[in-house]
Design an enzyme around this catalytic site. Structure first.
Site, PDB file in Angstrom:
ATOM      1  CE  LYS A  73      -1.706  -9.895   8.089  1.00 49.00           C
ATOM      2  NZ  LYS A  73      -0.337 -10.348   8.049  1.00 49.00           N
ATOM      3  CB  CYS A  74      -0.370  -0.994   4.301  1.00 48.86           C
ATOM      4  SG  CYS A  74      -0.521   0.525   3.595  1.00 48.86           S
ATOM      5  N   GLY A  75       0.895  -1.622   1.813  1.00 43.89           N
ATOM      6  CA  GLY A  75       2.256  -1.191   0.727  1.00 43.89           C
ATOM      7  C   GLY A  75       3.136  -0.261   1.442  1.00 43.89           C
TER       8      GLY A  75
END
Length: 181
Positions: free
Chosen positions: A34-36
């Site tokens: 759930k990271c950029g």
């Protein structure tokens, strides 16, 4: 000492020695779902499928230490990676990659190749740097891993050759991999 002196636990709960990868060029990556930078899974998988027949492997190590961007269970993480990015490279159980609780492998990797700065040409580099400065200023005081998708390139003898920060895309690492194959 080399990466072959360490063990890791697969997503299925089996502890293996990294010596099983002896003779291969490796890219060891701390990941998050759930990271950029999560779309880098696509590039990592492409590197893996492009070079695996020439003795290359990507080893993914999920971590939830950076803004809790991988809170899911190991099974959920593996399923997410497979369904959303077609990940077939080896993934290991979630664990810490910085600080006192870091997995021994990551303590070793950081000792071998410290932080040299972000690739400020990356469109998200300044945002990441600002976020770390504001929310995790202590992260910038040492050579530890700064964020998800820090990558370590390992030669066929198990030596740490290079470190790439999250702002270095997998595609940009391909020439370095080719030199070692």
């Amino acid at each position: 000492m080399s990466v072959y002196d360490f063990k890791a636990t697969t997503m299925k709960g089996q502890e293996i020695s990294l010596s099983e990868f002896k003779g291969k060029v490796l890219l060891i990556v701390n990941t998050a779902s759930k990271c950029g930078f999560t779309p880098q899974f696509e590039g990592l998988e492409k590197l893996y499928t492009t070079y695996k027949d020439r003795g290359f492997a990507v080893l993914g190590f999920p971590c939830n230490q950076f803004a809790e961007q991988d809170p899911a269970s190991n099974g959920e993480i593996q399923e997410f990676c497979r369904l959303n990015y077609g990940v077939t490279f080896p993934m290991f159980q979630k664990g810490d990659v910085r600080g006192e609780t870091a997995q021994p492998l990551f303590k070793y990797l950081v000792k071998e190749k410290g932080f040299k700065g972000l690739d400020m040409d990356h469109p998200n580099a300044q945002n990441l740097l600002n976020f770390i400065k504001k929310n995790y200023p202590d992260f910038l005081k040492d050579d530890s891993i700064k964020w998800n998708f820090t990558k370590f390139l390992i030669d066929r003898d198990g030596n740490v050759v290079e470190r790439f920060e999250p702002t270095k895309t997998p595609e940009a690492i391909a020439p370095e991999i080719e030199k070692l194959l």
